[in-house]
Design an enzyme around this catalytic site. Structure first.
Site, mmCIF file in Angstrom:
data_model
loop_
_atom_site.group_PDB
_atom_site.id
_atom_site.type_symbol
_atom_site.label_atom_id
_atom_site.label_comp_id
_atom_site.label_asym_id
_atom_site.label_seq_id
_atom_site.Cartn_x
_atom_site.Cartn_y
_atom_site.Cartn_z
ATOM 1 N N ASP A 7 1.065 -0.946 0.140
ATOM 2 C CA ASP A 7 -0.093 0.020 0.247
ATOM 3 C C ASP A 7 1.303 1.632 0.038
ATOM 4 O O ASP A 7 1.762 2.055 1.221
ATOM 5 C CB ASP A 7 -0.985 -0.130 1.341
ATOM 6 C CG ASP A 7 -1.846 1.203 1.038
ATOM 7 O OD1 ASP A 7 -2.261 1.916 0.502
ATOM 8 O OD2 ASP A 7 -2.428 1.239 2.541
ATOM 9 N N GLU A 68 -1.667 -1.581 -4.855
ATOM 10 C CA GLU A 68 -2.298 -0.621 -5.263
ATOM 11 C C GLU A 68 -1.521 0.590 -6.019
ATOM 12 O O GLU A 68 -0.785 1.474 -5.514
ATOM 13 C CB GLU A 68 -3.069 -0.171 -3.808
ATOM 14 C CG GLU A 68 -4.089 0.585 -4.008
ATOM 15 C CD GLU A 68 -4.736 1.514 -2.833
ATOM 16 O OE1 GLU A 68 -5.266 0.714 -1.881
ATOM 17 O OE2 GLU A 68 -4.758 2.464 -2.147
ATOM 18 N N ASP A 140 -2.017 0.799 8.302
ATOM 19 C CA ASP A 140 -1.464 0.843 6.447
ATOM 20 C C ASP A 140 -0.821 -0.504 5.753
ATOM 21 O O ASP A 140 -1.191 -1.972 5.108
ATOM 22 C CB ASP A 140 -0.631 2.278 5.994
ATOM 23 C CG ASP A 140 -1.459 2.967 5.579
ATOM 24 O OD1 ASP A 140 -2.250 2.999 6.232
ATOM 25 O OD2 ASP A 140 -0.642 4.040 4.966
#
Length: 160
Positions: A7, A68, A140
Site C-alpha cells: 500500500d 495498489e 496501512d
C-alpha cells in the site's frame, strides 16, 4: 509462491508477505509499515524507502508483488509525492528481483474481500475472518495484507 503486498505512500507504506497460491488460503508470513519523517526532504524520504524495500526484498525474496495503484481526485495535493514513492518501490522490485508488480485498484482488491467500499476497520474484520486472527492493527499494513491476498488469489487488473 511468496507475495509482497504494498500500500504505497511517501509518509507511510504498508507491506505484507504472504505465502500460498490460488488453490488455498495463503499464510501471512510478516507485515508492517514503513514511516518516513515528514521533516526530511522528499529525496531523503525516497532514499529511505529504497533502503527499507531493498531489505524486505532481500529478506523475504518474493516471487510476485501486488501493489495498489492509487486514485487521486483533483483536490489531492500529495499525489505527486505518492507517485514518486510508488516509482521507487516499483524500481526496487525490478532491480532486486526482476519483478514487475501487479497494480490493483483499491475498489478491486476491496471487492475481492466482499465490499469495494470497505473502511480500514471493515477490511481488518474481513481479514481476521479469512485468516482466523484474533486482531490486526488498524494501519496501512492491513491494506497491504488484503492487496497481497488479492494477488495470491489471482486477482489481476494490472495497468503496467
Amino acid at each position: 509462491m511468496i507475495w509482497l503486498g504494498v500500500d504505497p505512500g511517501l509518509a507511510i507504506v504498508g507491506w505484507a508477505i504472504l505465502k500460498g497460491d490460488e488453490t488455498k488460503t495463503p499464510e501471512i508470513i510478516e507485515y508492517g509499515i514503513i514511516e518516513t519523517d515528514k521533516n526530511m526532504s522528499t529525496g531523503e524520504r525516497l532514499l529511505e524507502l529504497d533502503a527499507d524495500f531493498t531489505s524486505i526484498m532481500i529478506e523475504f525474496k518474493p516471487d510476485n508483488v501486488a501493489m495498489e495503484m492509487p486514485f487521486f481526485s483533483r483536490q489531492i495535493k500529495s499525489a505527486g509525492k505518492v507517485l514518486q514513492a510508488l516509482g521507487v518501490i516499483n524500481l526496487v522490485c525490478y532491480r532486486e528481483a526482476q519483478i514487475v508488480p501487479v497494480f490493483l485498484h483499491q475498489a478491486s482488491w476491496k471487492a475481492h474481500l466482499g465490499n469495494g467500499r470497505a473502511t480500514k476497520d471493515e477490511v481488518a474484520q474481513m481479514l481476521q475472518q479469512i485468516f482466523d486472527l484474533p486482531d490486526l492493527p488498524i494501519d496501512d499494513s492491513v491494506d497491504a495484507i488484503a492487496i497481497a491476498y488479492a494477488g495470491a488469489c489471482g486477482l489481476r487488473n494490472s495497468i503496467n
